[in-house]
Each structure stands twice: as C-alpha cells, then as structure tokens.
Design an enzyme around this catalytic site. Structure first.
Site, PDB file in Angstrom:
ATOM      1  N   HIS A  32       9.321  -4.683  14.080  1.00 33.64           N
ATOM      2  CA  HIS A  32       7.851  -5.357  14.318  1.00 33.64           C
ATOM      3  C   HIS A  32       8.099  -6.424  14.214  1.00 33.64           C
ATOM      4  O   HIS A  32       7.104  -7.358  14.617  1.00 33.64           O
ATOM      5  CB  HIS A  32       6.933  -4.598  13.680  1.00 33.64           C
TER       6      HIS A  32
ATOM      7  N   GLU B  61      -4.661  -3.113  10.097  1.00 33.34           N
ATOM      8  CA  GLU B  61      -4.632  -2.853  11.570  1.00 33.34           C
ATOM      9  C   GLU B  61      -5.261  -1.398  11.598  1.00 33.34           C
ATOM     10  O   GLU B  61      -5.317  -0.376  10.926  1.00 33.34           O
ATOM     11  CB  GLU B  61      -3.126  -2.415  11.858  1.00 33.34           C
TER      12      GLU B  61
ATOM     13  N   GLU C 205       4.162  -1.118  20.060  1.00 31.78           N
ATOM     14  CA  GLU C 205       4.264   0.105  19.528  1.00 31.78           C
ATOM     15  C   GLU C 205       5.225   0.867  20.525  1.00 31.78           C
ATOM     16  O   GLU C 205       6.278   1.278  20.013  1.00 31.78           O
ATOM     17  CB  GLU C 205       3.066   0.898  19.333  1.00 31.78           C
TER      18      GLU C 205
ATOM     19  N   MET D 260       3.008   0.203   7.521  1.00 29.65           N
ATOM     20  CA  MET D 260       2.267  -1.059   8.096  1.00 29.65           C
ATOM     21  C   MET D 260       3.155  -2.397   7.875  1.00 29.65           C
ATOM     22  O   MET D 260       3.654  -2.657   7.000  1.00 29.65           O
ATOM     23  CB  MET D 260       0.925  -1.188   7.673  1.00 29.65           C
ATOM     24  N   GLU D 261       3.386  -2.965   9.248  1.00 32.94           N
ATOM     25  CA  GLU D 261       4.199  -4.157   9.347  1.00 32.94           C
ATOM     26  C   GLU D 261       3.822  -5.293   9.033  1.00 32.94           C
ATOM     27  O   GLU D 261       4.258  -6.387   9.440  1.00 32.94           O
ATOM     28  CB  GLU D 261       4.732  -4.103  10.859  1.00 32.94           C
ATOM     29  N   ASN D 262       2.936  -5.472   7.994  1.00 36.14           N
ATOM     30  CA  ASN D 262       2.132  -6.719   7.682  1.00 36.14           C
ATOM     31  C   ASN D 262       3.400  -7.888   7.502  1.00 36.14           C
ATOM     32  O   ASN D 262       4.639  -7.608   6.909  1.00 36.14           O
ATOM     33  CB  ASN D 262       1.504  -6.575   6.371  1.00 36.14           C
TER      34      ASN D 262
ATOM     35  N   GLY E  50       1.667   6.165   8.564  1.00 35.75           N
ATOM     36  CA  GLY E  50       2.921   6.160   7.890  1.00 35.75           C
ATOM     37  C   GLY E  50       3.213   5.006   6.935  1.00 35.75           C
ATOM     38  O   GLY E  50       3.902   5.071   5.948  1.00 35.75           O
TER      39      GLY E  50
ATOM     40  N   HIS F  32      11.782   0.765  11.978  1.00 33.39           N
ATOM     41  CA  HIS F  32      10.338   0.455  12.966  1.00 33.39           C
ATOM     42  C   HIS F  32       9.627  -0.556  12.360  1.00 33.39           C
ATOM     43  O   HIS F  32       9.098  -1.332  13.038  1.00 33.39           O
ATOM     44  CB  HIS F  32       9.510   1.892  12.896  1.00 33.39           C
ATOM     45  N   GLU F  33       9.153  -0.545  11.072  1.00 31.71           N
ATOM     46  CA  GLU F  33       8.146  -1.440  10.534  1.00 31.71           C
ATOM     47  C   GLU F  33       9.147  -2.873  10.594  1.00 31.71           C
ATOM     48  O   GLU F  33       8.467  -3.802  10.812  1.00 31.71           O
ATOM     49  CB  GLU F  33       7.799  -1.344   9.061  1.00 31.71           C
TER      50      GLU F  33
HETATM   51  C1  7MF Z   1       7.327   5.114  13.204  1.00 31.55           C
HETATM   52  O1  7MF Z   1       3.079   1.546  14.094  1.00 31.55           O
HETATM   53  C2  7MF Z   1       6.656   5.419  14.337  1.00 31.55           C
HETATM   54  C3  7MF Z   1       5.204   5.241  14.492  1.00 31.55           C
HETATM   55  C4  7MF Z   1       0.250   1.458  12.731  1.00 31.55           C
HETATM   56  C5  7MF Z   1       0.307   2.760  11.978  1.00 31.55           C
HETATM   57  C6  7MF Z   1       3.158   2.521  11.906  1.00 31.55           C
HETATM   58  O2  7MF Z   1       3.935   0.320  12.487  1.00 31.55           O
HETATM   59  C7  7MF Z   1       2.822   1.234  12.933  1.00 31.55           C
HETATM   60  C8  7MF Z   1       1.374   0.674  12.529  1.00 31.55           C
HETATM   61  C9  7MF Z   1       0.569   4.857  13.350  1.00 31.55           C
HETATM   62  C10 7MF Z   1       1.185   5.880  13.833  1.00 31.55           C
HETATM   63  C11 7MF Z   1       2.610   5.981  13.718  1.00 31.55           C
HETATM   64  C12 7MF Z   1       3.313   4.894  13.236  1.00 31.55           C
HETATM   65  C13 7MF Z   1       2.561   3.753  12.633  1.00 31.55           C
HETATM   66  C14 7MF Z   1       1.118   3.737  12.704  1.00 31.55           C
HETATM   67  C15 7MF Z   1       4.869   4.805  13.252  1.00 31.55           C
HETATM   68  C16 7MF Z   1       5.514   4.680  12.155  1.00 31.55           C
HETATM   69  C17 7MF Z   1       6.784   4.969  12.016  1.00 31.55           C
HETATM   70  N1  7MF Z   1       1.556  -0.820  13.192  1.00 31.55           N
HETATM   71 BR1  7MF Z   1      -1.432   4.953  13.222  1.00 31.55          BR
HETATM   72 ZN    ZN Z   2       4.614   0.439  14.782  1.00 27.21          ZN
END
Ligand code: 7MF
Ligand code: ZN
Length: 880
Positions: free
Chosen positions: A307, A127, A326, A269-271, A267, A303-304
C-alpha cells in the site's frame, strides 16, 4: 447513534473540496480519563472549487469541542456552529490558520474507530472515516496534508510514543510526563494518520534499498509477544525486495514500523510508515501459529507494505474509488504469495474464496460494482467485491496486456499520479496509454455488478476436422441494475486429445506454429470459434487459470471431468475438474435415499491421488479437499442445508471407508521427520497428514483414534496439534473430544491468538458447536464481547462455518445471530454489520428457511437506535 434515516451518498455528487489543508499540527495530551487534542490547520480556499464563498465545513464525530481560533483569535460563539457531526465556520479568509481543541475519551471508545485503548495502550484506526473521531477535519481522501504530531503522556505507563514519519524531537515534561514529536514529510489523507502510545518492546532490523538507502525496520509488541516477531519481520524484508524487483518500487521514509494490537476491527492498516496489525495477523511462532497463519501473515504484511505505493503515494479521490488501492494491492500481494510459494496452489485458494463468498455477495442484496455508485456507510463497502473481484479485474488487465506492458502501465500510473488522489479510471487510462490498447469496454467491469455467466456449447465436424465452440455471456440483474451490456472477458483455454496430449489451436486452416493455449477475447454476447485440423472430438479445458471472474456452464460428463482431473496440463483446471466432479456427485445425493450408490469412479480417482507420491503433493493436498458446504449452497437454489450437509458427510465417510488402508499409508508416509520448517513441501505434507487423519476419524477407526491422540500430545507445532484437535473434536467420541479440548486450553490459556483458535474449532463443529455449547462459550472467562477476534471466533464462525447448526430448521440459529447483532450494535457497529452477512443470503434457501431468516432480519431492523452500519445491511436485505 442514529436518530433519523441514514443518508445515501452518491458518486455523481462528487465535488472537489472547497478548502485545502497544507499542514496539520497536532498535539495529543494523553491521560487515563481522556485525551485533549490540539489541532492547527493551515487552510486555503481551493482554486478549483466551484463555490467560491462556501463556508468552511469540517467533519466530526463524538467530539467535545473546547475552543476554536482563527489566525490565533478565539472565535465568538456566533462565528461558528457546532452541529455535532460538523463544525461550520461561516466566513473565513482565502488563507488562514484554524486551531481547534477537542476532548475525547479513548478509554470508552468501544467502536474501535479513531483513538482508543487496547490492552492498556493507545492506538488509532482512521480508515475510512475514523479521523473525525479525533478532531474536526475535512475527512475525505482527496484532502492531503503534511502532518506534524506531538504526543505527550506519562513516561512510565507509555514509554513508547509513535506516529507517522520521522521522530524529530523528544523530551521530558513535568509530572513524570514526556513527549515525542513526529514529522511526516509526505502529504497524506487523514485516513493514513496513526498514533500509538504504550509500554511495548521494540524489535529492530534493517533493509538496504535498491538505491543503497538504509531503512530502520521496527516492530512494537507487548513484552509477552517478543518472540513472535521474526516471521513478520522476514516477510516484510521479502516484500520490500519483491516490490523493488517486480514493480521497481522503493520504500521512501527512513523508518518503517509495525505495531501489534489485540483489539482491532480489521486485519491490518497501512498508515504511512506505521502499519498497525491485528495481533492475529502478525504474531507467529512454531508452537502457536498454524501453517495457514504463517501464510496469512506473510500475505498481510506484504499487502500493507505494498500500500505504501498503491494507496499512500497514489491514493483514492473518494471512497467510491476504494478498489483503486484495494483491488490493485490484493492483486500485488497475491502475485507476491504466488512467487513465494506455489502459483497453482495460490490460485486455487484465491478462486475458492472468490467463487464461494464473492459470487454469493454478487448474487445477494448487497451486490455492488467494483466501483460502487452509492453507499450509506462506507465501512460496509470493504467487501469481497472491492477486494477480490477488484483484484481479478486488475489481473485481467495483466492477462490482456501481458507482464511487460502491464509493468509499463504501472510505471506510468505511479509516475503520473505520485502524490495525487485519483480514480479507477485514471488507473485504466495509464494502462491504456502505456500499452496502446483500448480498454473502453473493459471499464464495464468497474461499473456493472453481478457475476457473468458463460454458457459454452460445442460440436465436432469430423469430415472437416473442425471443432466449434460457442460462448454466450449473460450478466444477471442485481439490485438497481438490469439489462447489462456484454463485458470484455479474457477466456483462456486449451484442447486435449484422446491420450491427454495438448492440441495446437489453429483458428484458421493450415495455421503454422499454433499455440496449445490461447486467451480468446469475448466482447459480444455470443462468439463462435472454429479450431482446425482436429482429428477426434477433443475435451475442452475452459477458463484456464480462472482467467476471468465468471461462471462457466458446459455440459461436462463425469468421464470428461475424470479425464481432465488426471490429464489437464493446467494444474488449476485439474483441481477444478475434481471440484466439479465432487460437486456433481454430492449434489446428486442431496435428498437421495440412504442406499443410493455413490459414484465409484470418484473413489478410484481419489485413490490415485492419495497413493501416487509422484504427483505434486501440494496440488494433491488441495484436490483432496471436498467442496465446502458454503460452496455447495452457493451452487444450489432453494438450498436445504442439513440435507446438503448430510450428502457431503455421506460422501466423505464413503471415501474414508473405501480408502481406509490408503489413507493410513498416506498418514504414515507424511509423518514428519526432522525439524519443523514452513516450506511449500512441508506445508503440503502436513496438510495431507491432517486430511488423512480427519477422514479416518470419521469412520470410528480405533487405530486412527490412537494416532490422533498421539499426534495431539506429541506434535512439535501448532498445525499438527490443531489438526489432531480438530479431528478429535469432530469425531463421535465425547471423551476424546472433551479431554483434548481441556488439555489444549490448559496449555494455551494465556495466549489470546491460540484461545481464538480453540473457540473457532468448537464453534465450527457440529459435535461441539450446538447452540447450547455456543452459549457456554460466550460465558467462558476467556470470551470478551469487546474484542472483535473473540466475537468472530465464536459468533462469526458459528454462523459462517457451522452451517448445519446455524440453519437448524427451527430457526434458533438465526434468532441467536439476531440477538448477538443487536447486542453488538451499540458497542461496535462495524463488527455488528459484518456479522449480519449470513442472514442477508436468505434468497438462497428453501422457503421455510427464508421466512425464518427474514424474521430474524426484521427483529434486527426493529431494534431502537440501530446504527447506520447495520441499518444499511438489514434494509437492503429486506428490500430485495
Ligand atoms: C490482505 O485493506 C487483504 C485484505 C483496510 C482494512 C486491510 O489494508 C487494508 C485496510 C479490511 C478487509 C481486508 C483487509 C484490510 C481491511 C485486507 C488485509 C490484508 N486498508 Br476492512
Ligand atoms: Zn488494503
């Protein structure tokens, strides 16, 4: 690398894809000197495509193309075109198979996008547009395909081979190599693809879903981290249960995997089925992680995991819709954290971030709507506006509909769009259809940038017993947007009588059973509300729970703020009143003479907070945090940072001196007894303990210094150890500071996450983070320019948290940052672009500072071969 000016991408140019991909068959041959990627796509022309004869165009980045075959026949060189960032096949049938072989060099990939190596293992980050660094592909989220992935590597060096879905085959190969094949039954966009290969230990657990299916939960970490997995695993199980209970969402695959990697741009990634985490966002133990880290890990794991539905099962049509997944997922993880701990405390934390950093973004040169209309580099749009304001927008829908209709709406959204790539508008439509509410005007929250300002005024008609409240909304201009329309704003409020009692809110005379709190809906530029049956002029408690991401301006007297601080039934607004009072006191001292008096009622109010153990201690711990320098700057115009810093320090010292004995008693009362636990009560206790300690160390108190030294050496957990270290580092005693820093490093030098904390404590400190000391940290053997966490913990923390040093009037802080941004631009443009942020806020500062900040931006602008990422941020900042 950029050779000419980057293009701007517009939402209005969106077209459906010309070709669809049904299946992707990948074979990775992993070697030390590179990787060969064989990709076979089954493609067909999109029946909905507008241009029937369009050539096939696949995205690519930094790839060496080895061969292209169509339906098994190698293509002649004139049948395709390798444009570097695109592979174009001129004429293709309506349905066909395309096989592409590419060679990539993960071991030299310092951008950490696509396939790269981190501490000896292979891992991926796709991503938003990283998959094109692995193979040629229509790299856009509305192309969803079923993936099958075979990974081949040395068995000894890479015993663990992972990808999305289920492992369906494995075996031995010649030369000590082995393979594993993975199959993901759910069609997905390529940004959710993941691969991991390494020598990792596996931690297993299981989860039984609401329908009785058994899910295998697996964590993969480097052997030295084997004992740091329990908290993330427990958080995962809590998240899975919560999503079933609150959203009715069950996990869909048989396996769920989490991998920790040390080098990661973000931080986590939700693969699909294979979440990859930055080590600092997943590994924890009592001895190495602070309470803050424990809470962060729980939230990020959630969070992940969330997703999987909000993002993976229902994904984004294009990257302009990023907040679809998001914003919604941040809303979901904050609801979860709220349910796991204290809702008021969680709200305070979210609002602090929003008001400090998102409001600043919304008022700066990179301001953009929750659904942007254009971008140059999508990586720059993973912003606080997309995430945090996006979550606030979803939260407002929740407020307007109420929990039951909101749940009906989310059910309809997931059911209607399962397996699809959709837009924020589809989300709002589902909420409308399920609730019967018209969210037409509400949609402006997605389209208009800028933070609305609500100007509130009131008067009291004693003769009629009527209290009138007028609210005017105004949305400031932002780059490319002016003369905005009024938005639909849920405005929660209450009124307090003279003894602090909540008054019934009668909107008409004689109304029966009127509630004591209402959510008023603002839709026009100006509204007048009348509250009847009021006997004396009430104190308004406005924007309760922070019911909308807006600024409220009302001429509060200090009297009223003190009253709200101790009487408001809404804990959030009690905290907010305290913040407003402290802001008022501090800002009135900026540039004031040394002997200017400090509001005595502030001391009284804090004394009460510190000394009354009957109060909610978690809330007290929050109320004792003075507004940050960053927030004070955000509220200022022509900010003079050293002067703000001094005013804030003066207030802190004054409070510490005036409340010395109370702080000492508070410290003693909150010393731990018994085993270490991470409960909201224990967290609040440690927070109070460490706040008291840090205040006491600001006034050169012998006894407090001894307490800090003892806490530092005897603590049985990282929160207290780091709390003591921070207090010692920020005190005036060089001896204490250096001794503690050396002892800490000696003990934890082999733990990268703790070393990052050690760097941060110094980089954030006026005493330990002067520019020459920062340079020394950059030369430290534990510092590593290739590791984003190390860069953030020194350079990012210095520019973002050590504000008095960064804004040195001689401009040395700005020059330093420009130099580091230029250095990082070639190796990791995403990290370089993020580091520029503090310079983009130049408009906030006094003219002398502005000029120096712009000079630093110009210096970055003039670097040859500037990346698209940094180009966009710097040019937009200078154009403002
Ligand atoms: C909690 O959104 C809140 C936000 C993208 C990478 C993780 O899951 C994500 C990924 C960024 C900035 C903040 C966060 C993430 C990313 C995040 C993580 C945990 N899809 Br760039
Ligand atoms: Zn996210």
């Amino acid at each position: 690398m950029r050779t000419n000016q980057p293009q701007t991408i517009y939402l209005s140019d969106y077209r459906v894809p010309a070709y669809l991909v049904d299946t992707v068959d990948l074979r990775f041959e992993l070697f030390e000197e590179g990787a060969r990627v064989h990709s076979t796509l089954s493609l067909r022309r999109n029946p909905a495509a507008t241009e029937p004869g369009a050539p096939l165009e696949l995205d690519g980045d930094s790839l060496r193309l080895e061969s292209v075959a169509l339906d098994g026949n190698n293509l002649a060189p004139d049948a395709y075109e390798d444009r570097g960032d695109q592979l174009v096949v001129h004429s293709v049938p309506g349905q066909f198979e395309l096989t592409v072989v590419t060679w990539i060099e993960p071991q030299n990939n310092t951008r950490l996008e696509g396939l790269y190596k981190s501490s000896g293992m292979f891992c991926t980050q796709c991503e938003a547009e990283g998959f094109r660094c692995i193979t040629y592909f229509p790299d856009r989220p509305d192309v969803m395909a079923r993936f099958r992935t075979r990974i081949e590597a040395s068995r000894q060096a890479y015993p663990v081979l992972l990808s999305n879905g289920n492992d369906v085959d494995r075996g031995e190969l010649d030369g000590g190599r082995h393979f594993v094949t993975w199959e993901d039954p759910f069609p997905k966009p390529c940004y959710l693809f993941a691969l991991v290969a390494g020598d990792l230990v596996e931690k297993r657990d299981r989860f039984t879903t609401m329908s009785g299916r058994d899910i295998d939960l697996r964590m993969y970490v480097e052997p030295r981290n084997a004992e740091k997995c329990d908290h993330a695993m427990d958080s995962l199980k809590r998240s899975m249960r919560w999503d079933e209970e609150v959203y009715g969402r069950e996990y869909d695959l048989d396996i769920f995997m989490i991998v920790a990697v040390d080098d990661f741009n973000m931080g986590a990634m939700e693969n699909k089925g294979l979440n990859i985490f930055n080590s600092s966002c997943v590994l924890a133990s009592q001895d190495t992680a602070t309470d803050l880290a424990f809470q962060r890990i729980e939230a990020i794991v959630a969070h992940e995991y969330f997703h999987n539905w909000s993002g993976n099962r229902v994904t984004c049509r294009d990257w302009f819709q990023l907040s679809l997944k998001e914003g919604f997922t941040v809303f979901r993880d904050s609801q979860f954290s709220s349910d796991m701990g204290s809702p008021t405390v969680k709200r305070i934390e979210d609002v602090t971030l929003l008001r400090t950093a998102q409001f600043a973004e919304d008022g700066g040169p990179m301001a953009h709507p929750v659904r942007p209309a254009s971008y140059m580099e999508i990586s720059n749009f993973y912003t606080l506006t997309i995430y945090e304001k996006g979550a606030e927008v979803v939260r407002m829908i929740h407020t307007l509909l109420g929990p039951d209709l909101f749940r009906k709406g989310s059910d309809l959204y997931f059911e209607r769009h399962d397996g699809q790539a959709v837009t924020t508008d589809d989300f709002v439509k589902a909420m409308e259809d399920a609730s019967g509410r018209d969210l037409g005007q509400f949609r402006l929250w997605y389209e208009q940038a800028g933070t609305p300002v609500l100007t509130v005024s009131d008067d009291f008609d004693e003769a009629r017993g009527v209290y009138r409240l007028s609210v005017e909304q105004c949305i400031p201009d932002t780059p490319g947007q002016s003369r905005k329309k009024p938005q639909h704003i849920p405005f929660a409020l209450g009124l307090l009588g003279g003894d602090g009692e909540p008054l019934p809110l009668l909107l008409a005379a004689g109304e029966k059973n009127a509630p004591v709190e209402r959510v008023l809906e603002l839709t026009d530029e100006v509204h007048h509300f009348e509250f009847h049956g009021v006997r004396e002029k009430p104190v308004p408690s406005l924007l309760r729970h922070f019911s909308a991401p807006v600024r409220v301006e009302y001429p509060w007297s200090r009297e009223q703020l003190l009253f709200l601080m101790s009487h408001d039934p809404d804990g959030f607004n009690r905290w907010d009143a305290g913040q407003r009072l402290a802001v008022d006191v501090i800002l009135s001292l900026v540039g004031a003479p040394e002997n200017a008096t400090i509001e005595p009622r502030l001391v009284t109010a804090y004394r009460q907070l510190i000394s009354d153990p009957e109060l909610d201690q978690a809330l007290v711990a929050k109320m004792l945090q003075l507004p940050s320098e960053a927030y004070l700057i955000e509220l200022s115009e022509d900010a003079d940072v050293p002067a703000i810093h001094q005013a804030r320090e003066r207030v802190l010292r004054h409070l510490a001196l005036s409340l010395r004995d109370e702080l000492m008693a508070c410290y003693q009362r909150n010393l731990s007894s018994g085993d270490y636990v991470v409960t909201p009560e224990a967290i609040a206790r440690r927070s109070l303990l460490n706040t008291a300690l840090s205040w006491l160390l600001m006034i050169n108190d012998e006894e407090a210094r001894a307490l800090a030294a003892r806490q530092f050496s005897e603590a049985d957990n990282m929160t207290d150890r780091l709390g003591a270290l921070r207090a010692l580092v920020n005190s005036d005693y060089d001896g204490d500071r250096n001794q503690a820093l050396a002892a800490f490093y000696q003990r934890f030098q082999n733990d990268p996450q703790v070393v990052e904390q050690w760097f941060s404590v110094q980089a954030a400190s006026q005493q330990a983070g002067s520019l020459s000391q920062i340079h020394a940290l950059l030369r430290h053997p534990a510092f590593d320019w290739k590791n984003p966490n190390k860069v953030r913990s020194v350079v990012g923390v210095f520019a973002g948290q050590n504000l008095a040093a960064f804004h040195d009037p001689d401009g040395s802080g700005y020059e330093f940052l420009a130099e580091q941004v230029c250095r990082l631009d070639d190796s990791n443009p995403q990290i370089a672009a993020r580091l520029v942020t503090p310079l983009t806020r130049w408009k906030k500062f006094a003219p002398a500072y502005r000029a120096l900040m712009k000079a630093a931006l110009e210096r970055i602008r003039d670097k040859p071969g500037l990346s698209r990422d940094v180009y966009e941020v710097v040019h937009k900042s200078l154009a403002d």
